[in-house]
Design an enzyme around this catalytic site. Sequence first.
Site: not given
Ligand code: AMP
Length: 407
Positions: A13, A20, A94, A183, A217-218, A247, A289, A336, A339-340, A390
Amino acid sequence: MAASTDPRVLVINSGSSSLKFQLLAPADGTVEATGIVERVGQGQGNAAIEAGERESSFEGPVPDHKEAMKIVERLFGEVGLSLSDDRIRAVGHRVVQGGARYSNPVLIDEQVRWDIHDLGKLAPLHNYAAVDGIDGAQALLPDVPHVAVFDTAFFTALPEAAANYALNREIAKQYRVRRYGAHGTSHQFVSQAVSSHLASQGRDVSDLRQVVMHLGNGASASAVRGGEAVETSMGLTPLEGLVMGTRTGDIDPTIYIHLHRQAGFGPEEIDDILNKRSGMMGMCGMNDFRDITAAVEAGDEAATLAMDVYVHRLRKYLGSYSFVLGSLDVIAFTAGIGENVPMVREKLLTGLERFGIELDLEANAARSKEMRVISTPESEVTVMIVPTDEELSIARQASEVARQLAG
Ligand code: AMP
């Protein structure tokens, strides 16, 4: 656990300044090695690999993605693995932008490589890096099929009403301006996982209507009907749509002109403001977050406003996509934040009972890495959390192309 002789796929990626990689078994998703090369083309770079108990890292200049692949090869050697391992049956790359043309994963030949490069006009930060990553990986694994898996593929069949901007027709055509989305691998993986899950419970999913929220993040939303994407929030570029880590998402495009006229900013600076210095980071100085929710709970004003803007945008998309779909069966959260972060899901879905959405607050607050339902049994709309993967999806698609080739 896959037997160690099971086929493996190397997934690459190439991001704008990172590469990655993951070596995994497409059959059951076992990850044998995973890692990242960072700060590619930015002076001093760094890289790391994890392979079970073994780890290794690198620090030094990484001028481009071709060089990054050589570092990957070195890291593999340092943890006792080899890229000439004959279990590696395919490399899945990717690729962010596949234009209107690539609706499926393809074997990378000269023409495909040229097209990916040409589509760099639409995604300069990503596609040129992808071509370098492909060149670097092909030099190291010349005898293995290399497959491009496009982030836009799932959205090539968007209805024309959704894919077109109301821009002058000739200009749009000449400069290939349309909504390509992004995505797609994640939206497809998640919507298929939802369908399979509900079908296994005896539900008819032939016309299932889902809104998928990929909140990382995106971030992007999609509307999916009977397995086909009918809307998505990202457009010509990933800037459009939801509020993201850095963004803006949707803004009035004349803000660009305003900033140019009033502040004298040029295109590069405005690009940087809209893509890297806005969103949650630009509004409250944070884009993780974990920090943002803590700040909201502590009463921080900027974080509270940023959260309100974030959730408000999600609601607008959820509402409009429900109408695009005609009705709604499922809301699926992934990535991220999706899910969280219970706070985001709760703020988004509270008070929507009249629309058939009833969140189970206890299920919403529970932590788990599994796919799960977080709506009440009475809720007409099923709300789910579906961890996205992914890399696994890319590995499976690449493996399938390689299998057909061997045929
Ligand atoms: P991603 O781009 O899918 O890897 O998501 C990254 C973002 O998800 C991070 O910048 C955080 O804002 C959020 N995130 C990931 N893990 C957690 C968690 N355990 N609790 C809160 N926010 C999270």
